[in-house]
Every structure is written in structure tokens, then in C-alpha cells.
Design a protein around this motif. Structure first.
Motif, PDB file in Angstrom:
ATOM      1  N   LEU A 279       0.824  -1.206   0.000  1.00  0.00           N
ATOM      2  CA  LEU A 279       0.000   0.000   0.000  1.00  0.00           C
ATOM      3  C   LEU A 279       0.862   1.262   0.000  1.00  0.00           C
ATOM      4  N   GLU A 280       0.297   2.303  -0.574  1.00  0.00           N
ATOM      5  CA  GLU A 280       0.951   3.609  -0.581  1.00  0.00           C
ATOM      6  C   GLU A 280      -0.087   4.665  -0.240  1.00  0.00           C
ATOM      7  N   LEU A 281       0.340   5.680   0.485  1.00  0.00           N
ATOM      8  CA  LEU A 281      -0.562   6.752   0.894  1.00  0.00           C
ATOM      9  C   LEU A 281      -0.623   7.801  -0.208  1.00  0.00           C
ATOM     10  N   ASP A 282      -1.832   8.124  -0.661  1.00  0.00           N
ATOM     11  CA  ASP A 282      -2.034   9.180  -1.650  1.00  0.00           C
ATOM     12  C   ASP A 282      -2.062  10.508  -0.898  1.00  0.00           C
ATOM     13  N   PRO A 283      -1.065  11.374  -1.109  1.00  0.00           N
ATOM     14  CA  PRO A 283      -1.006  12.622  -0.343  1.00  0.00           C
ATOM     15  C   PRO A 283      -2.154  13.588  -0.667  1.00  0.00           C
ATOM     16  N   GLU A 284      -2.737  13.454  -1.843  1.00  0.00           N
ATOM     17  CA  GLU A 284      -3.834  14.351  -2.230  1.00  0.00           C
ATOM     18  C   GLU A 284      -5.129  14.010  -1.509  1.00  0.00           C
ATOM     19  N   THR A 285      -5.394  12.715  -1.326  1.00  0.00           N
ATOM     20  CA  THR A 285      -6.659  12.299  -0.709  1.00  0.00           C
ATOM     21  C   THR A 285      -6.466  11.780   0.714  1.00  0.00           C
ATOM     22  N   ASP A 286      -5.197  11.570   1.107  1.00  0.00           N
ATOM     23  CA  ASP A 286      -4.867  11.019   2.419  1.00  0.00           C
ATOM     24  C   ASP A 286      -5.502   9.640   2.619  1.00  0.00           C
ATOM     25  N   ARG A 287      -5.575   8.867   1.523  1.00  0.00           N
ATOM     26  CA  ARG A 287      -6.118   7.506   1.554  1.00  0.00           C
ATOM     27  C   ARG A 287      -5.061   6.547   1.029  1.00  0.00           C
ATOM     28  N   TRP A 288      -5.126   5.315   1.520  1.00  0.00           N
ATOM     29  CA  TRP A 288      -4.194   4.278   1.086  1.00  0.00           C
ATOM     30  C   TRP A 288      -4.731   3.587  -0.162  1.00  0.00           C
ATOM     31  N   PHE A 289      -3.815   3.251  -1.079  1.00  0.00           N
ATOM     32  CA  PHE A 289      -4.195   2.508  -2.280  1.00  0.00           C
ATOM     33  C   PHE A 289      -3.207   1.380  -2.525  1.00  0.00           C
ATOM     34  N   VAL A 290      -3.680   0.360  -3.230  1.00  0.00           N
ATOM     35  CA  VAL A 290      -2.858  -0.802  -3.570  1.00  0.00           C
ATOM     36  C   VAL A 290      -2.000  -0.434  -4.781  1.00  0.00           C
ATOM     37  N   VAL A 291      -0.684  -0.627  -4.664  1.00  0.00           N
ATOM     38  CA  VAL A 291       0.206  -0.317  -5.781  1.00  0.00           C
ATOM     39  C   VAL A 291       0.184  -1.470  -6.773  1.00  0.00           C
ATOM     40  N   SER A 292       0.620  -1.200  -7.983  1.00  0.00           N
ATOM     41  CA  SER A 292       0.657  -2.238  -9.016  1.00  0.00           C
ATOM     42  C   SER A 292       1.696  -3.308  -8.669  1.00  0.00           C
ATOM     43  N   ASN A 293       1.608  -4.434  -9.328  1.00  0.00           N
ATOM     44  CA  ASN A 293       2.577  -5.507  -9.119  1.00  0.00           C
ATOM     45  C   ASN A 293       3.987  -5.023  -9.442  1.00  0.00           C
ATOM     46  N   LEU A 294       4.131  -4.196 -10.481  1.00  0.00           N
ATOM     47  CA  LEU A 294       5.435  -3.674 -10.869  1.00  0.00           C
ATOM     48  C   LEU A 294       6.050  -2.845  -9.743  1.00  0.00           C
ATOM     49  N   VAL A 295       5.268  -1.961  -9.160  1.00  0.00           N
ATOM     50  CA  VAL A 295       5.768  -1.120  -8.068  1.00  0.00           C
ATOM     51  C   VAL A 295       6.095  -1.987  -6.851  1.00  0.00           C
ATOM     52  N   ALA A 296       5.261  -2.961  -6.552  1.00  0.00           N
ATOM     53  CA  ALA A 296       5.514  -3.867  -5.426  1.00  0.00           C
ATOM     54  C   ALA A 296       6.811  -4.647  -5.657  1.00  0.00           C
ATOM     55  N   ARG A 297       7.019  -5.113  -6.873  1.00  0.00           N
ATOM     56  CA  ARG A 297       8.236  -5.866  -7.180  1.00  0.00           C
ATOM     57  C   ARG A 297       9.470  -4.971  -7.078  1.00  0.00           C
ATOM     58  N   ARG A 298       9.355  -3.713  -7.509  1.00  0.00           N
ATOM     59  CA  ARG A 298      10.484  -2.772  -7.366  1.00  0.00           C
ATOM     60  C   ARG A 298      10.805  -2.538  -5.899  1.00  0.00           C
TER      61      ARG A 298
END
Length: 168
Positions: free
Chosen positions: A132-151
């Protein structure tokens, strides 16, 4: 009496002059080519080697973000720096697995390293965890893509050092 062969052959001095002339022309052509190549290169800043420019990596591929409902769970891995992610149960569990996989990762070829990182992502997902990553604009957590998770997994496998190994 001179033979017909001797009449056609240039004098030794003339042959040397021809060779010298050809060499000078070739040297001038090489110098011209070197000048063109060096004038087409951009100025090197601060005498550092210039690198080919590339566009920066995108952190999140284009597309809608998948925001989570409610709070993150103890199984989730939180992206980011600082106390929240460092002390989170999901990140601690993830880091234990990083420590187990690091020797395998470091001994692997480049393509195998991708597979090791993907296996770490799969491990987290196997017990219900999400990256998960925090969206600074909405202050909500979102699931990152598989590519970002693998990085993220690759970076952890590359760089993580337990407290005992860190310099004070």
C-alpha cells in the motif's frame, strides 16, 4: 641501356612523396572526423562522464488507483519512510522474509533477481497482505501495481541491513 620497366617506375623520391601525400590526406580526414564527433558531443558538466539521458521511471502506471476500504491490516506492507512503516507489523513480517531471501537474491543473475523479488511479492500476497501507498492528495491508502511492489521488494532485497549490521 634502360629497360622498359625502369622507364615506367617512378623515381624513389617521387614514390616516397606520393606515400607521404596519401598519409597526410588520411591524417587530415581522420582529424576532420574527430573534430566533427567532438563538436557534436554536449559539453560535459563539471568534467563528469555524461550518461545517456533516459526518461525517469513512472512510480505508478497510469490508471485509476484502487483505494482500500477502511484501515490497512497487520498483513499489509506500507510504502514510505519513517516510524509508521518501520514499526508496522506487516512491514516487520515482510523484512523477516527479506532477510531470508537476501543471500539467494545476491547470488542470482539479473533475470533470477526479478523472480526472487516476485516470489517475495507473492509471499506477502499469499497470507492476505497488500503493498500500500498513501495518496497525499486524498490522504487515503491505495494498492500499488505488481510492478511497483516488485520494485519495492527488489530494493529491500538489495539494500536492507539489520540493525546489528548498520554503522552507528
Amino acid at each position: 641501356a634502360t629497360s622498359s620497366k625502369d622507364a615506367k617506375a617512378p623515381a624513389p623520391d617521387a614514390a616516397i612523396t606520393e606515400i607521404e601525400q596519401t598519409l597526410m590526406e588520411e591524417e587530415a580526414a581522420v582529424a576532420d572526423a574527430e573534430q566533427k564527433v567532438s563538436s557534436s558531443k554536449p559539453e560535459e558538466a563539471n568534467n563528469q562522464k555524461s550518461r545517456p539521458s533516459r526518461s525517469p521511471r513512472r512510480k505508478q502506471p497510469d490508471g485509476p488507483k484502487e483505494y482500500i476500504e477502511g484501515d490497512y491490516t497487520e498483513f499489509d506492507v506500507l510504502a514510505g519512510r519513517g516510524g509508521r512503516s518501520n514499526n508496522w507489523a506487516g512491514n516487520k513480517r515482510y523484512l523477516k522474509e527479506v532477510i531470508k531471501l537476501q543471500p539467494w537474491y545476491k547470488a542470482s543473475s539479473k533475470t533470477e533477481k526479478t523472480d526472487v523479488a516476485q516470489s517475495l511479492v507473492n509471499y506477502v500476497q499469499s497470507y492476505g497482505g497488500r503493498f500500500l501507498e498513501l495518496d497525499p492528495e486524498t490522504d487515503r491508502w491505495f494498492v500499488v501495481s505488481n510492478l511497483v511492489a516488485r520494485r519495492k521488494a527488489s530494493q529491500g532485497l538489495r539494500e536492507y541491513k539489520p540493525k546489528e549490521e548498520r554503522k552507528a
